[in-house]
Write a protein that holds these residues in place. Sequence first.
Motif, PDB file in Angstrom:
ATOM      1  N   ILE A 143     -53.759 -69.649 -69.338  1.00 29.31           N
ATOM      2  CA  ILE A 143     -55.121 -69.808 -68.822  1.00 29.31           C
ATOM      3  C   ILE A 143     -56.102 -69.043 -69.693  1.00 29.31           C
ATOM      4  O   ILE A 143     -57.171 -69.551 -70.047  1.00 29.31           O
ATOM      5  CB  ILE A 143     -55.191 -69.359 -67.344  1.00 29.31           C
ATOM      6  CG1 ILE A 143     -54.393 -70.332 -66.475  1.00 29.31           C
ATOM      7  CG2 ILE A 143     -56.641 -69.261 -66.869  1.00 29.31           C
ATOM      8  CD1 ILE A 143     -54.169 -69.862 -65.047  1.00 29.31           C
ATOM      9  N   ASP A 144     -55.720 -67.848 -70.093  1.00 33.29           N
ATOM     10  CA  ASP A 144     -56.571 -67.038 -70.958  1.00 33.29           C
ATOM     11  C   ASP A 144     -56.781 -67.720 -72.312  1.00 33.29           C
ATOM     12  O   ASP A 144     -57.896 -67.771 -72.829  1.00 33.29           O
ATOM     13  CB  ASP A 144     -55.955 -65.652 -71.138  1.00 33.29           C
ATOM     14  CG  ASP A 144     -56.845 -64.720 -71.927  1.00 33.29           C
ATOM     15  OD1 ASP A 144     -58.027 -64.587 -71.555  1.00 33.29           O
ATOM     16  OD2 ASP A 144     -56.364 -64.121 -72.912  1.00 33.29           O
ATOM     17  N   TYR A 145     -55.711 -68.257 -72.891  1.00 34.07           N
ATOM     18  CA  TYR A 145     -55.815 -68.925 -74.187  1.00 34.07           C
ATOM     19  C   TYR A 145     -56.711 -70.159 -74.106  1.00 34.07           C
ATOM     20  O   TYR A 145     -57.534 -70.398 -74.986  1.00 34.07           O
ATOM     21  CB  TYR A 145     -54.430 -69.331 -74.710  1.00 34.07           C
ATOM     22  CG  TYR A 145     -54.504 -70.070 -76.018  1.00 34.07           C
ATOM     23  CD1 TYR A 145     -54.616 -69.377 -77.220  1.00 34.07           C
ATOM     24  CD2 TYR A 145     -54.489 -71.453 -76.068  1.00 34.07           C
ATOM     25  CE1 TYR A 145     -54.708 -70.047 -78.429  1.00 34.07           C
ATOM     26  CE2 TYR A 145     -54.580 -72.140 -77.266  1.00 34.07           C
ATOM     27  CZ  TYR A 145     -54.689 -71.427 -78.446  1.00 34.07           C
ATOM     28  OH  TYR A 145     -54.796 -72.102 -79.640  1.00 34.07           O
ATOM     29  N   ALA A 146     -56.545 -70.945 -73.055  1.00 33.18           N
ATOM     30  CA  ALA A 146     -57.306 -72.191 -72.929  1.00 33.18           C
ATOM     31  C   ALA A 146     -58.798 -71.928 -72.771  1.00 33.18           C
ATOM     32  O   ALA A 146     -59.621 -72.694 -73.262  1.00 33.18           O
ATOM     33  CB  ALA A 146     -56.787 -73.015 -71.757  1.00 33.18           C
ATOM     34  N   GLY A 147     -59.131 -70.856 -72.081  1.00 36.90           N
ATOM     35  CA  GLY A 147     -60.538 -70.540 -71.876  1.00 36.90           C
ATOM     36  C   GLY A 147     -61.206 -71.560 -70.980  1.00 36.90           C
ATOM     37  O   GLY A 147     -60.590 -72.131 -70.091  1.00 36.90           O
ATOM     38  N   GLU A 148     -62.486 -71.795 -71.255  1.00 39.09           N
ATOM     39  CA  GLU A 148     -63.259 -72.744 -70.460  1.00 39.09           C
ATOM     40  C   GLU A 148     -63.961 -73.716 -71.385  1.00 39.09           C
ATOM     41  O   GLU A 148     -63.946 -73.571 -72.589  1.00 39.09           O
ATOM     42  CB  GLU A 148     -64.276 -71.985 -69.607  1.00 39.09           C
ATOM     43  CG  GLU A 148     -63.615 -71.053 -68.611  1.00 39.09           C
ATOM     44  CD  GLU A 148     -64.620 -70.311 -67.762  1.00 39.09           C
ATOM     45  OE1 GLU A 148     -65.790 -70.730 -67.705  1.00 39.09           O
ATOM     46  OE2 GLU A 148     -64.222 -69.311 -67.162  1.00 39.09           O
ATOM     47  N   GLY A 149     -64.593 -74.713 -70.805  1.00 36.42           N
ATOM     48  CA  GLY A 149     -65.350 -75.681 -71.589  1.00 36.42           C
ATOM     49  C   GLY A 149     -64.527 -76.882 -71.990  1.00 36.42           C
ATOM     50  O   GLY A 149     -63.425 -77.116 -71.486  1.00 36.42           O
ATOM     51  N   GLU A 150     -65.058 -77.633 -72.920  1.00 33.26           N
ATOM     52  CA  GLU A 150     -64.448 -78.893 -73.340  1.00 33.26           C
ATOM     53  C   GLU A 150     -63.044 -78.714 -73.917  1.00 33.26           C
ATOM     54  O   GLU A 150     -62.163 -79.514 -73.663  1.00 33.26           O
ATOM     55  CB  GLU A 150     -65.335 -79.594 -74.371  1.00 33.26           C
ATOM     56  CG  GLU A 150     -66.528 -80.301 -73.776  1.00 33.26           C
ATOM     57  CD  GLU A 150     -66.135 -81.429 -72.827  1.00 33.26           C
ATOM     58  OE1 GLU A 150     -65.314 -82.290 -73.199  1.00 33.26           O
ATOM     59  OE2 GLU A 150     -66.647 -81.424 -71.699  1.00 33.26           O
ATOM     60  N   ALA A 151     -62.826 -77.675 -74.699  1.00 31.39           N
ATOM     61  CA  ALA A 151     -61.537 -77.487 -75.360  1.00 31.39           C
ATOM     62  C   ALA A 151     -60.435 -77.090 -74.379  1.00 31.39           C
ATOM     63  O   ALA A 151     -59.256 -77.302 -74.654  1.00 31.39           O
ATOM     64  CB  ALA A 151     -61.644 -76.444 -76.464  1.00 31.39           C
ATOM     65  N   ALA A 152     -60.787 -76.526 -73.235  1.00 35.97           N
ATOM     66  CA  ALA A 152     -59.782 -76.037 -72.285  1.00 35.97           C
ATOM     67  C   ALA A 152     -58.829 -77.142 -71.847  1.00 35.97           C
ATOM     68  O   ALA A 152     -57.605 -76.945 -71.825  1.00 35.97           O
ATOM     69  CB  ALA A 152     -60.457 -75.407 -71.073  1.00 35.97           C
ATOM     70  N   ALA A 153     -59.343 -78.290 -71.493  1.00 34.47           N
ATOM     71  CA  ALA A 153     -58.491 -79.382 -71.017  1.00 34.47           C
ATOM     72  C   ALA A 153     -57.490 -79.811 -72.087  1.00 34.47           C
ATOM     73  O   ALA A 153     -56.342 -80.122 -71.775  1.00 34.47           O
ATOM     74  CB  ALA A 153     -59.333 -80.570 -70.565  1.00 34.47           C
TER      75      ALA A 153
END
Length: 122
Positions: free
Chosen positions: A34-44
């Motif tokens: 979850i930390d690596y994915a972060g937020e925003g468009e790139a997370a998905a």
Amino acid sequence: MIRGIGIDICDIERMKKALSRGGFAERVFSPAEIDYAGEGEAAAAHFAAAFAAREALAKAGGWGLASIGLGACEVLRSESGPAFNFSGEFRRRLEERGVKRVFLSITHEAGVAAAVVVLEGD
């Protein structure tokens, strides 16, 4: 010797929809993922790649994702590329099957994330 090969793809838009349901990420992914994915468009895209990796692992071993369980592994990233971090119980399962090394490759492009897993043993 190759003990198994698995491949899977995951639609990134479908992952976005799943992530919009409260608590989905916390049920499926580890805190490090979850930390690596972060937020925003790139997370998905990052979440879709990690999910495809789990599915590819299940296919490589012939287990099925339900048999493995979502907490059996997490996908970590480093300078040398992605790799699995396995729970102790799942690591024992791999050893029982004669698996010594697990190779993982992931990618995402054009709305799709994909993963390939190779299981190697003696």
